[in-house]
Scaffold this motif. Structure first.
Motif, PDB file in Angstrom:
ATOM      1  N   PRO A   1      53.068  -8.353 -84.942  1.00  0.00           N
ATOM      2  CA  PRO A   1      54.087  -9.310 -84.505  1.00  0.00           C
ATOM      3  C   PRO A   1      54.471 -10.299 -85.614  1.00  0.00           C
ATOM      4  O   PRO A   1      53.616 -10.781 -86.362  1.00  0.00           O
ATOM      5  CB  PRO A   1      53.405 -10.035 -83.337  1.00  0.00           C
ATOM      6  N   VAL A   2      55.758 -10.581 -85.710  1.00  0.00           N
ATOM      7  CA  VAL A   2      56.291 -11.523 -86.689  1.00  0.00           C
ATOM      8  C   VAL A   2      57.024 -12.631 -85.948  1.00  0.00           C
ATOM      9  O   VAL A   2      57.818 -12.347 -85.041  1.00  0.00           O
ATOM     10  CB  VAL A   2      57.262 -10.816 -87.661  1.00  0.00           C
ATOM     11  N   PRO A   3      56.800 -13.900 -86.283  1.00  0.00           N
ATOM     12  CA  PRO A   3      57.521 -14.990 -85.621  1.00  0.00           C
ATOM     13  C   PRO A   3      59.026 -14.826 -85.774  1.00  0.00           C
ATOM     14  O   PRO A   3      59.523 -14.516 -86.863  1.00  0.00           O
ATOM     15  CB  PRO A   3      57.022 -16.246 -86.341  1.00  0.00           C
ATOM     16  N   ALA A   4      59.760 -15.043 -84.698  1.00  0.00           N
ATOM     17  CA  ALA A   4      61.214 -14.930 -84.747  1.00  0.00           C
ATOM     18  C   ALA A   4      61.837 -16.092 -85.512  1.00  0.00           C
ATOM     19  O   ALA A   4      62.912 -15.966 -86.088  1.00  0.00           O
ATOM     20  CB  ALA A   4      61.783 -14.863 -83.334  1.00  0.00           C
ATOM     21  N   PHE A   5      61.143 -17.232 -85.509  1.00  0.00           N
ATOM     22  CA  PHE A   5      61.638 -18.425 -86.195  1.00  0.00           C
ATOM     23  C   PHE A   5      60.900 -18.576 -87.526  1.00  0.00           C
ATOM     24  O   PHE A   5      59.674 -18.492 -87.582  1.00  0.00           O
ATOM     25  CB  PHE A   5      61.418 -19.675 -85.346  1.00  0.00           C
ATOM     26  N   ALA A   6      61.672 -18.838 -88.593  1.00  0.00           N
ATOM     27  CA  ALA A   6      61.083 -18.958 -89.932  1.00  0.00           C
ATOM     28  C   ALA A   6      60.821 -20.407 -90.307  1.00  0.00           C
ATOM     29  O   ALA A   6      60.835 -20.769 -91.489  1.00  0.00           O
ATOM     30  CB  ALA A   6      61.997 -18.312 -90.964  1.00  0.00           C
ATOM     31  N   ALA A   7      60.589 -21.252 -89.327  1.00  0.00           N
ATOM     32  CA  ALA A   7      60.231 -22.655 -89.545  1.00  0.00           C
ATOM     33  C   ALA A   7      59.335 -23.088 -88.395  1.00  0.00           C
ATOM     34  O   ALA A   7      59.325 -22.458 -87.328  1.00  0.00           O
ATOM     35  CB  ALA A   7      61.474 -23.539 -89.619  1.00  0.00           C
ATOM     36  N   SER A   8      58.591 -24.153 -88.599  1.00  0.00           N
ATOM     37  CA  SER A   8      57.614 -24.591 -87.594  1.00  0.00           C
ATOM     38  C   SER A   8      58.214 -25.438 -86.488  1.00  0.00           C
ATOM     39  O   SER A   8      57.658 -25.527 -85.400  1.00  0.00           O
ATOM     40  CB  SER A   8      56.489 -25.385 -88.285  1.00  0.00           C
ATOM     41  N   HIS A   9      59.343 -26.084 -86.763  1.00  0.00           N
ATOM     42  CA  HIS A   9      59.946 -26.976 -85.782  1.00  0.00           C
ATOM     43  C   HIS A   9      61.426 -26.677 -85.622  1.00  0.00           C
ATOM     44  O   HIS A   9      62.099 -26.262 -86.573  1.00  0.00           O
ATOM     45  CB  HIS A   9      59.751 -28.439 -86.198  1.00  0.00           C
ATOM     46  N   ALA A  10      61.935 -26.931 -84.427  1.00  0.00           N
ATOM     47  CA  ALA A  10      63.334 -26.637 -84.131  1.00  0.00           C
ATOM     48  C   ALA A  10      64.280 -27.402 -85.046  1.00  0.00           C
ATOM     49  O   ALA A  10      65.300 -26.871 -85.490  1.00  0.00           O
ATOM     50  CB  ALA A  10      63.635 -26.960 -82.669  1.00  0.00           C
ATOM     51  N   LYS A  11      63.942 -28.637 -85.361  1.00  0.00           N
ATOM     52  CA  LYS A  11      64.831 -29.453 -86.203  1.00  0.00           C
ATOM     53  C   LYS A  11      64.996 -28.865 -87.602  1.00  0.00           C
ATOM     54  O   LYS A  11      65.990 -29.132 -88.290  1.00  0.00           O
ATOM     55  CB  LYS A  11      64.311 -30.892 -86.305  1.00  0.00           C
ATOM     56  N   ASP A  12      64.020 -28.073 -88.036  1.00  0.00           N
ATOM     57  CA  ASP A  12      64.122 -27.414 -89.334  1.00  0.00           C
ATOM     58  C   ASP A  12      64.752 -26.029 -89.223  1.00  0.00           C
ATOM     59  O   ASP A  12      65.416 -25.565 -90.160  1.00  0.00           O
ATOM     60  CB  ASP A  12      62.737 -27.282 -89.969  1.00  0.00           C
ATOM     61  N   ALA A  13      64.538 -25.366 -88.074  1.00  0.00           N
ATOM     62  CA  ALA A  13      65.008 -23.989 -87.899  1.00  0.00           C
ATOM     63  C   ALA A  13      66.490 -23.898 -87.572  1.00  0.00           C
ATOM     64  O   ALA A  13      67.129 -22.886 -87.858  1.00  0.00           O
ATOM     65  CB  ALA A  13      64.200 -23.299 -86.802  1.00  0.00           C
ATOM     66  N   ILE A  14      67.058 -24.950 -86.975  1.00  0.00           N
ATOM     67  CA  ILE A  14      68.461 -24.918 -86.580  1.00  0.00           C
ATOM     68  C   ILE A  14      69.340 -25.457 -87.708  1.00  0.00           C
ATOM     69  O   ILE A  14      69.146 -26.568 -88.196  1.00  0.00           O
ATOM     70  CB  ILE A  14      68.684 -25.743 -85.295  1.00  0.00           C
ATOM     71  N   PHE A  15      70.276 -24.644 -88.133  1.00  0.00           N
ATOM     72  CA  PHE A  15      71.286 -24.980 -89.148  1.00  0.00           C
ATOM     73  C   PHE A  15      70.731 -25.417 -90.516  1.00  0.00           C
ATOM     74  O   PHE A  15      71.246 -26.353 -91.123  1.00  0.00           O
ATOM     75  CB  PHE A  15      72.216 -26.073 -88.632  1.00  0.00           C
ATOM     76  N   PRO A  16      69.706 -24.741 -91.045  1.00  0.00           N
ATOM     77  CA  PRO A  16      69.261 -25.100 -92.400  1.00  0.00           C
ATOM     78  C   PRO A  16      70.073 -24.413 -93.494  1.00  0.00           C
ATOM     79  O   PRO A  16      69.991 -24.796 -94.660  1.00  0.00           O
ATOM     80  CB  PRO A  16      67.813 -24.612 -92.427  1.00  0.00           C
ATOM     81  N   TYR A  17      70.844 -23.370 -93.126  1.00  0.00           N
ATOM     82  CA  TYR A  17      71.631 -22.628 -94.108  1.00  0.00           C
ATOM     83  C   TYR A  17      73.094 -23.032 -93.974  1.00  0.00           C
ATOM     84  O   TYR A  17      73.738 -22.786 -92.950  1.00  0.00           O
ATOM     85  CB  TYR A  17      71.453 -21.128 -93.898  1.00  0.00           C
ATOM     86  N   MET A  18      73.624 -23.649 -95.018  1.00  0.00           N
ATOM     87  CA  MET A  18      74.981 -24.185 -95.006  1.00  0.00           C
ATOM     88  C   MET A  18      75.804 -23.445 -96.056  1.00  0.00           C
ATOM     89  O   MET A  18      75.442 -23.420 -97.237  1.00  0.00           O
ATOM     90  CB  MET A  18      74.961 -25.686 -95.308  1.00  0.00           C
ATOM     91  N   CYS A  19      76.909 -22.856 -95.622  1.00  0.00           N
ATOM     92  CA  CYS A  19      77.728 -22.046 -96.523  1.00  0.00           C
ATOM     93  C   CYS A  19      79.172 -22.511 -96.462  1.00  0.00           C
ATOM     94  O   CYS A  19      79.764 -22.604 -95.385  1.00  0.00           O
ATOM     95  CB  CYS A  19      77.630 -20.577 -96.118  1.00  0.00           C
TER      96      CYS A  19
END
Length: 343
Positions: A141-159
């Motif tokens: 099993p692999v975590p679906a989220f690549a960050a520990s907290h929601a505040k870091d996982a949501i919208f960290p990639y800005m293009c």
């Protein structure tokens, strides 16, 4: 005295969609940025835009191959990471549905997204409840989220994406937003989840008109777009979405038009869609610039599918994420549907 949080009028469009084999509920929420926020973003990205070379007569088109500029229009691809930025350092660097993402974005841009998340703790609380999700892999099993907290996982990639109009297509006629009837037409639900015969006929007519037909491929985004936002900073662009009747399997096309200050929040990793910068009126159109925000979720779901230049639908590169995707997709649709964003 703290600044009053503003959400403004927001429209919600609920629908079902199908990627290749999986039918899932989806939601698209749209609204208007406060003028102060729009101006701040435009000012923050201006130095980057001014220093970025305009396309020559040949550049990459949406199929990722060289193409004549006046034939099919182009999307300027970012090869050096100058237009793809990280919001924080808590997520993996690299190529995520664009990129590469290697360095932190301008402080002013990061500040706008940080403040958006701070103003919406209810949304983050809902996401936190999903963060124990995993998907399969050859190593377990692999975590679906690549960050520990929601505040870091949501919208960290800005293009920052720029699109040039498809010059060979007929000009787009002057009219109000194409989706204006989605929430107000007779026979529709107040939240925009319904659709009447007149609206369907209009969408069909728009598709046949040709002004969005030239060289724009339908595609499904990768996993990080399961929680996605687009903020239009300049120009006019359209997003066409393929919806599916959950009972009959019949498909229809819904078209949305976005102008400076418009934003939408959705999950384009769940539905076929295509995007166009459009010529408008007899004077033609200008480049459209949009800030795209993606999340650190289902990183192994690299692509949901794409229609090739020959018209063939591909399966995408999803690896062993199907079961997890089918659980997260309706969860994010529900979050988007029931969360009015505050800016």
């Amino acid at each position: 005295m703290p600044r009053k949080k503003r959400g403004g009028i927001q429209k919600v469009y609920n629908f079902y969609a199908k990627t290749q084999h999986d039918v899932v509920p989806c939601c698209l929420r749209r609204g208007k940025l406060p003028t102060k926020v729009l101006r701040a973003l435009q000012k923050a990205v201006k130095p980057t835009m001014d220093s970025w070379q305009l396309p020559s007569s040949v550049a990459l088109n949406d199929f990722g191959v060289p193409d004549k500029f006046l034939a099919n229009g182009i999307v300027a691809r970012d090869c050096g990471g100058d237009l793809c930025w990280l919001r924080n350092t808590e997520v993996p660097k690299g190529k995520v549905s664009a990129g590469p993402y290697r360095k932190l974005g301008p402080a002013e841009v990061r500040s706008v997204v940080d403040e958006l998340l701070e103003n919406n703790p209810e949304m983050l609380e809902k996401v936190e409840k999903l963060m124990d999700a995993t998907h399969s892999s050859t190593k377990g099993p692999v975590p679906a989220f690549a960050a520990s907290h929601a505040k870091d996982a949501i919208f960290p990639y800005m293009c920052l994406q720029r699109r040039w109009p498809h010059q060979t297509a007929p000009p787009l006629p002057e009219h109000p937003d194409d989706d204006a009837t989605s929430s107000t037409a007779a026979g529709s639900n107040d939240d925009g989840s319904g659709s009447d015969a007149a609206e369907n006929a209009k969408s069909s007519k728009a598709m046949k008109a040709g002004h969005v037909e030239a060289g724009i491929p339908w595609h499904v985004d990768g996993g990080p777009s399961i929680c996605f936002m687009a903020l239009t900073l300049e120009g006019t662009r359209t997003v066409e979405v393929e919806t599916v009747d959950n009972e009959t399997g019949a498909t229809k096309t819904k078209r949305f038009t976005f102008r400076p200050g418009d934003w939408y929040w959705s999950s384009p990793s769940c539905f076929w869609h295509r995007v166009s910068s459009i010529c408008k009126g007899k004077s033609g159109g200008a480049v459209s610039t949009t800030l795209l925000l993606r999340s650190a979720i289902l990183m192994r779901r690299i692509s949901g599918g794409r229609i090739t230049a020959t018209g063939r639908k591909t399966n995408g590169m999803k690896y062993a994420t199907k079961e997890c995707f089918c659980k997260l997709a309706p969860a994010f649709a529900d979050i988007i549907k029931n969360t009015k964003l505050l800016w």
